[in-house]
Motif scaffolding. Structure first.
Motif, short mmCIF file in Angstrom:
data_model
loop_
_atom_site.label_atom_id
_atom_site.label_comp_id
_atom_site.label_asym_id
_atom_site.label_seq_id
_atom_site.Cartn_x
_atom_site.Cartn_y
_atom_site.Cartn_z
N ARG A 223 -29.81 -66.28 20.13
CA ARG A 223 -29.32 -66.92 18.92
C ARG A 223 -29.46 -65.97 17.73
N PRO A 224 -28.71 -66.20 16.65
CA PRO A 224 -28.83 -65.31 15.48
C PRO A 224 -30.25 -65.17 14.96
N VAL A 225 -31.04 -66.24 14.99
CA VAL A 225 -32.41 -66.16 14.48
C VAL A 225 -33.25 -65.18 15.31
N ASP A 226 -32.90 -65.02 16.58
CA ASP A 226 -33.66 -64.09 17.43
C ASP A 226 -33.51 -62.66 16.94
N MET A 227 -32.37 -62.33 16.36
CA MET A 227 -32.17 -60.98 15.82
C MET A 227 -33.13 -60.74 14.65
N MET A 228 -33.31 -61.75 13.82
CA MET A 228 -34.23 -61.61 12.68
C MET A 228 -35.67 -61.48 13.16
N VAL B 206 -39.75 -49.43 44.21
CA VAL B 206 -40.08 -50.59 43.40
C VAL B 206 -38.89 -50.85 42.50
N VAL B 207 -38.44 -52.11 42.47
CA VAL B 207 -37.22 -52.45 41.74
C VAL B 207 -37.54 -53.43 40.62
N PHE B 208 -37.23 -53.03 39.40
CA PHE B 208 -37.34 -53.91 38.24
C PHE B 208 -35.96 -54.52 37.98
N VAL B 209 -35.90 -55.81 37.73
CA VAL B 209 -34.64 -56.44 37.30
C VAL B 209 -34.90 -57.03 35.92
N HIS B 210 -34.12 -56.59 34.95
CA HIS B 210 -34.44 -56.94 33.56
C HIS B 210 -33.19 -57.36 32.79
N ASP B 211 -33.37 -58.37 31.91
CA ASP B 211 -32.30 -58.79 31.01
C ASP B 211 -32.16 -57.76 29.90
N ALA B 212 -30.97 -57.22 29.73
CA ALA B 212 -30.76 -56.19 28.71
C ALA B 212 -31.13 -56.67 27.32
N VAL B 213 -30.96 -57.98 27.07
CA VAL B 213 -31.22 -58.49 25.73
C VAL B 213 -32.68 -58.85 25.50
N ARG B 214 -33.55 -58.58 26.45
CA ARG B 214 -34.99 -58.62 26.18
C ARG B 214 -35.39 -57.22 25.72
N CYS B 215 -34.95 -56.90 24.52
CA CYS B 215 -35.04 -55.52 24.02
C CYS B 215 -36.42 -55.16 23.49
N SER C 144 -21.76 -62.70 27.04
CA SER C 144 -20.50 -62.71 26.30
C SER C 144 -20.69 -62.90 24.80
N GLY C 145 -21.89 -63.33 24.39
CA GLY C 145 -22.15 -63.52 22.97
C GLY C 145 -21.72 -64.85 22.41
N LYS C 146 -21.33 -65.80 23.25
CA LYS C 146 -20.82 -67.09 22.77
C LYS C 146 -21.86 -67.85 21.96
N ARG C 147 -23.12 -67.88 22.46
CA ARG C 147 -24.15 -68.63 21.75
C ARG C 147 -24.54 -67.95 20.44
N MET C 148 -24.22 -66.67 20.31
CA MET C 148 -24.50 -65.97 19.07
C MET C 148 -23.41 -66.24 18.04
N TYR D 10 -45.60 -62.50 24.62
CA TYR D 10 -44.85 -63.42 23.76
C TYR D 10 -43.79 -62.70 22.93
N ASP D 11 -43.99 -61.41 22.67
CA ASP D 11 -42.97 -60.64 21.94
C ASP D 11 -41.73 -60.36 22.79
N ASN D 12 -41.85 -60.53 24.08
CA ASN D 12 -40.76 -60.19 25.01
C ASN D 12 -39.69 -61.28 25.00
N ILE D 13 -39.10 -61.50 23.83
CA ILE D 13 -38.13 -62.58 23.66
C ILE D 13 -36.75 -62.16 24.16
N LYS D 14 -35.95 -63.17 24.44
CA LYS D 14 -34.57 -62.93 24.86
C LYS D 14 -33.65 -63.24 23.68
N ILE D 15 -32.81 -62.28 23.33
CA ILE D 15 -31.89 -62.48 22.21
C ILE D 15 -30.77 -63.41 22.65
#
Length: 228
Positions: free
Chosen positions: A208-213, A99-108, A12-16, A201-206
């Motif tokens: 917070r705002p700092v994650d976008m940077m 084979v099924v991958f389940v992935h968080d969309a925000v791990r871009c 929902s973007g609340k934490r952002m 380690y680059d596979n971060i989850k977005i």
């Protein structure tokens, strides 16, 4: 073997601190979700994506998908009230052994090599859950205080959590409980062990705002490497 990626984008973007869900925020001119879809499409030519979105954002998803030549490989469905139920909705679209991958969309920033490693390990072990070793000091809180945990024994879990369909489909027929924090916990509750594979380690989850940077910097570094 057939390949499906269930990509869950229910945030929902609340934490952002933003009214726009984080999967639709722009990162170097493109939606966060675009990068995730692009990487999975490039990983395997025969991979199909099941994109799970909140009902009110289906049109946003269609707009993003329309920018891909391979848009016929992406199917959008409406998710549920929780991550578990959203994944469950996506899995119902899978009718064949795969084979099924389940992935968080925000791990871009997920990479093609990571997706391919998960696939290969799943073929061999039945599952592949990417994880990285903790780098910070870790303390475990209890009713009597707190104790230091060995960092080398702690793993940070990522996605895409990957399974044979014969394992994950029946596991998601269980009744939901609060103990289900990810797909691995669901599969384990069904009685099947999961295999951990090396994450990135680059596979971060977005979140917070700092994650976008951070994500923008990583994308710039990747682009520079390609030009070398």
């Amino acid at each position: 073997m057939k390949k499906y990626a269930v990509i869950v984008a229910g945030g929902s973007g609340k934490r952002m601190g933003n009214i726009i869900p984080k999967q639709f925020l722009l990162l170097k001119g493109k939606a966060v979700l675009w990068y995730t879809l692009d990487t999975f499409l490039r990983a395997y030519n025969d991979l199909k994506i099941i994109l799970v979105l909140p009902g009110q954002h289906i049109q946003n998803g269609k707009t993003i998908i329309g920018s891909f030549k391979e848009k016929d490989r992406i199917n959008i469905i409406t998710g549920g009230d929780t991550r578990f139920h959203s994944v469950q909705c996506g899995l119902k679209e899978i009718k064949e052994e795969s084979v099924v991958f389940v992935h968080d969309a925000v791990r871009c920033l997920v990479s093609v090599p990571l997706i391919q490693r998960c696939y290969k390990n799943t073929i061999e072990h039945g599952s592949a859950v990417p994880a990285v070793t903790a780098t910070d000091s870790i303390r475990i809180i209890s009713d009597t205080g707190h104790t230091v945990a060995k960092r080398e024994d702690v793993r940070i879990i990522q996605t895409p959590q990957t399974f044979l369909s014969s394992i994950i489909l029946p596991a998601f027929e269980q009744e939901y409980t609060d103990a289900f924090t990810d797909e691995a916990t669901v599969v384990e509750a069904y009685g099947t062990e999961v295999f951990l594979t090396e994450g990135e380690y680059d596979n971060i989850k977005i979140t917070r705002p700092v994650d976008m940077m951070i994500a923008e910097r990583i994308l710039e570094e990747r682009s520079a490497l390609k030009q070398v």
